[in-house]
Enzyme design. Structure first.
Site, short mmCIF file in Angstrom:
data_model
loop_
_atom_site.label_atom_id
_atom_site.label_comp_id
_atom_site.label_asym_id
_atom_site.label_seq_id
_atom_site.Cartn_x
_atom_site.Cartn_y
_atom_site.Cartn_z
N ARG A 119 -14.03 72.56 48.70
CA ARG A 119 -14.35 72.14 50.07
C ARG A 119 -15.07 70.79 50.08
O ARG A 119 -16.02 70.59 50.84
CB ARG A 119 -15.24 73.16 50.77
CG ARG A 119 -14.57 74.45 51.06
CD ARG A 119 -13.72 74.32 52.32
NE ARG A 119 -13.14 75.60 52.64
CZ ARG A 119 -13.79 76.54 53.30
NH1 ARG A 119 -14.99 76.34 53.75
NH2 ARG A 119 -13.20 77.68 53.52
N ARG A 172 -17.10 69.48 56.98
CA ARG A 172 -18.08 69.15 58.02
C ARG A 172 -19.41 68.62 57.52
O ARG A 172 -20.21 68.14 58.31
CB ARG A 172 -18.33 70.38 58.90
CG ARG A 172 -17.20 70.61 59.89
CD ARG A 172 -17.48 71.83 60.70
NE ARG A 172 -17.93 72.89 59.83
CZ ARG A 172 -17.57 74.17 59.94
NH1 ARG A 172 -16.77 74.54 60.90
NH2 ARG A 172 -18.02 75.06 59.10
N ARG A 191 -13.21 64.88 63.55
CA ARG A 191 -13.01 66.17 64.22
C ARG A 191 -13.35 66.15 65.72
O ARG A 191 -12.94 67.03 66.46
CB ARG A 191 -13.83 67.26 63.51
CG ARG A 191 -13.17 67.84 62.28
CD ARG A 191 -12.06 68.84 62.61
NE ARG A 191 -12.61 70.18 62.81
CZ ARG A 191 -12.67 70.80 63.97
NH1 ARG A 191 -12.23 70.23 65.06
NH2 ARG A 191 -13.17 72.01 64.04
N ASP A 249 -5.11 74.10 54.49
CA ASP A 249 -5.78 75.39 54.41
C ASP A 249 -4.86 76.39 53.74
O ASP A 249 -3.64 76.18 53.71
CB ASP A 249 -6.18 75.88 55.81
CG ASP A 249 -7.20 77.01 55.71
OD1 ASP A 249 -8.38 76.72 55.44
OD2 ASP A 249 -6.82 78.18 55.86
N TYR A 266 -6.37 88.33 55.70
CA TYR A 266 -6.46 87.70 57.03
C TYR A 266 -5.37 88.23 57.95
O TYR A 266 -5.60 88.48 59.14
CB TYR A 266 -6.35 86.17 56.92
CG TYR A 266 -7.61 85.53 56.38
CD1 TYR A 266 -8.76 85.45 57.17
CD2 TYR A 266 -7.67 85.00 55.10
CE1 TYR A 266 -9.92 84.87 56.69
CE2 TYR A 266 -8.83 84.42 54.61
CZ TYR A 266 -9.96 84.36 55.41
OH TYR A 266 -11.10 83.80 54.93
O1 CP3 Z 1 -11.51 71.89 49.34
C1 CP3 Z 1 -11.07 71.03 50.14
O2 CP3 Z 1 -11.72 70.02 50.47
C2 CP3 Z 1 -9.63 71.16 50.61
C3 CP3 Z 1 -9.42 71.85 51.79
C4 CP3 Z 1 -9.59 73.36 51.93
C5 CP3 Z 1 -9.91 73.92 53.18
N1 CP3 Z 1 -9.81 75.27 53.07
C6 CP3 Z 1 -10.23 73.14 54.37
C7 CP3 Z 1 -10.96 73.79 55.45
C8 CP3 Z 1 -9.38 74.40 51.03
C9 CP3 Z 1 -9.08 74.36 49.56
C10 CP3 Z 1 -9.52 75.62 51.77
C11 CP3 Z 1 -9.30 76.95 51.19
C12 CP3 Z 1 -9.65 78.13 51.97
N2 CP3 Z 1 -9.53 78.34 53.32
C13 CP3 Z 1 -10.09 79.34 51.39
C14 CP3 Z 1 -10.31 79.56 49.93
C15 CP3 Z 1 -11.56 78.92 49.45
C16 CP3 Z 1 -12.82 79.50 49.96
O3 CP3 Z 1 -13.64 78.72 50.47
O4 CP3 Z 1 -13.02 80.71 49.82
C17 CP3 Z 1 -10.31 80.27 52.42
C18 CP3 Z 1 -10.83 81.68 52.28
C19 CP3 Z 1 -9.94 79.63 53.64
C20 CP3 Z 1 -9.97 80.19 55.00
C21 CP3 Z 1 -10.86 79.38 55.85
N3 CP3 Z 1 -10.45 78.25 56.51
C22 CP3 Z 1 -12.27 79.53 56.07
C23 CP3 Z 1 -13.13 80.66 55.55
C24 CP3 Z 1 -12.68 78.44 56.86
C25 CP3 Z 1 -14.08 78.04 57.25
C26 CP3 Z 1 -14.53 78.44 58.59
C27 CP3 Z 1 -15.79 77.63 58.98
O5 CP3 Z 1 -15.78 77.10 60.08
O6 CP3 Z 1 -16.72 77.54 58.19
C28 CP3 Z 1 -11.53 77.68 57.13
C29 CP3 Z 1 -11.51 76.43 57.90
C30 CP3 Z 1 -11.54 75.21 57.05
N4 CP3 Z 1 -10.67 75.00 56.00
C31 CP3 Z 1 -12.42 74.11 57.20
C32 CP3 Z 1 -12.04 73.19 56.20
C33 CP3 Z 1 -12.59 71.82 55.98
C34 CP3 Z 1 -13.44 73.89 58.30
C35 CP3 Z 1 -12.63 73.35 59.43
C36 CP3 Z 1 -13.40 72.65 60.49
O7 CP3 Z 1 -14.04 73.32 61.30
O8 CP3 Z 1 -13.28 71.41 60.57
#
Ligand code: CP3
Length: 348
Positions: free
Chosen positions: A28, A32, A41, A77, A152
């Site tokens: 990640r 944010r 965003r 994602d 999910y």
């Molecule tokens: O690592 C990186 O920089 C690449 C991008 C990436 C994202 N999600 C972007 C993202 C990667 C590799 C993921 C993987 C992902 N997504 C996983 C596996 C890794 C982990 O952290 O466990 C999982 C379970 C997800 C599902 C998911 N998508 C979650 C739990 C969330 C976060 C919700 C939150 O608001 O905290 C997302 C959204 C997401 N995916 C964001 C990002 C940057 C936040 C989006 C935003 O609000 O701008």
């Protein structure tokens, strides 16, 4: 024009080859916690960014420029391929992926069709092509593992106990098999498309699979992970496997045709190696430590590095993703520390 030699330290570490210093990237690393990301965003949703190759390439490169990490990870994602085949998924801020109609019946399962990368995810391939020309570090492609995607799809969003998912798995074994096969094929074609476009490493996120015990993992999950990693192995691209809270599954993982195991913070590198796990390792600083004073971060990082550098095949990362409260400056200093400390120790 003279082309600058590409940084291949991460690729070497994946293959357990000698390295000049320990490579580092952060799960990640685009998100944010970065003011620049928050600014983008304001005008675009998560999927607006990841579906627009120009903006997506910019966001993917941001942490490489800002932090000096040794790899970029595609900004997308784990739910991206599901959305692209028509599943109604939204990313809700502070929650994560939310599905409008959770999967319950056979009809829901058979609605998960094969991915046709050319039609369904042209934006991913275009983004990677832009990055291939601009990056001087390897690009990590990624996808979700079948269990984590299914959690999910079945729960409809994040879950604490994964009871509905596990109930589905135990009570409808044939439908579960059908679902796992479809999600495995989806993940394979998603990763293959990224590799074809130029991804040089791929990571599979199985974040929530630690909810299963060893016996269930062996019976309901391992055959599909075996299938996925065997298919990717044919490309020669190194693979990384991550889950959180899943140390009990390490012996199972050691049997999979995967190159690198990505550990969370609940274990130590030394403990894992003492259990005769012979894969390259990635990890495993507790991301909460990023809120600690820097001397404590340094102390814990040094301990991880001392253990990791003991054998070839080590990549520094966090035990899970960066969260929004972390300061960019902290990660910049941490990256510098890891490079400097490991360079001194490895070049004797
Ligand atoms: O690592 C990186 O920089 C690449 C991008 C990436 C994202 N999600 C972007 C993202 C990667 C590799 C993921 C993987 C992902 N997504 C996983 C596996 C890794 C982990 O952290 O466990 C999982 C379970 C997800 C599902 C998911 N998508 C979650 C739990 C969330 C976060 C919700 C939150 O608001 O905290 C997302 C959204 C997401 N995916 C964001 C990002 C940057 C936040 C989006 C935003 O609000 O701008």
């Amino acid at each position: 024009m003279l082309k600058v030699k590409k940084n291949d330290v991460l690729l070497k570490a994946c293959r357990k080859e000698p390295v000049p210093y320990v490579p580092v990237w952060y799960m990640r690393q685009a998100g944010r916690y970065q003011p620049e990301y928050r600014a983008i965003r304001q005008n675009y949703s998560f999927f607006d960014i990841s579906h627009n190759p120009e903006i997506c390439a910019e966001v993917t490169q941001l942490p490489v420029k800002q932090l000096g990490v040794d790899a970029a990870i595609l900004f997308a994602d784990i739910m991206t391929p599901l959305k692209s085949i028509g599943i109604n998924v939204n990313i809700v801020e502070g929650i994560g992926p939310v599905i409008e109609n959770p999967i319950r019946s056979e009809k829901d399962v058979t609605s998960i069709r094969l991915l046709n990368p050319g039609n369904d995810i042209p934006f991913i391939q275009e983004t990677i092509k832009i990055l291939r020309d601009q990056l001087d570090v390897p690009l990590i492609g990624f996808g979700g593992a079948p269990f984590t995607l299914a959690s999910y799809l079945i729960e409809g969003g994040p879950s604490k106990g994964y009871h509905i998912t596990k109930g589905f798995m135990y009570s409808k074994p044939q439908l579960w098999q059908n679902l796992m096969e479809r999600l495995s094929d989806l993940t394979i074609s998603y990763l293959m498309a990224q590799i074809e476009a130029g991804a040089e490493v791929v990571q599979i996120f199985d974040t929530w699979v630690g909810a299963l015990n060893t016996e269930d993992y062996h019976e309901y999950i391992a055959p599909f992970m075996h299938y996925i990693f065997s298919e990717i192995k044919k490309t020669g691209v190194p693979t990384i496997y991550f889950a959180s809270g899943a140390t009990h599954l390490l012996k199972e993982w050691n049997e999979l045709p995967v190159d690198v195991l990505s550990l969370d913070w609940r274990t130590t590198i030394e403990e894992v190696r003492n259990r005769h796990i012979n894969k390259a390792l990635q990890g495993n600083l507790d991301p909460s430590l990023l809120l600690a004073p820097f001397d404590l971060i340094e102390k814990r990082t040094k301990s991880i590095l001392d253990q990791g550098m003991d054998k070839p095949g080590f990549i520094f990362n966090l035990g899970h993703g960066i969260f929004p409260d972390v300061k960019v400056e902290t990660l910049k200093n941490l990256t510098h520390y890891i490079h400097e400390y490991s360079r001194k120790d490895l070049v004797k």
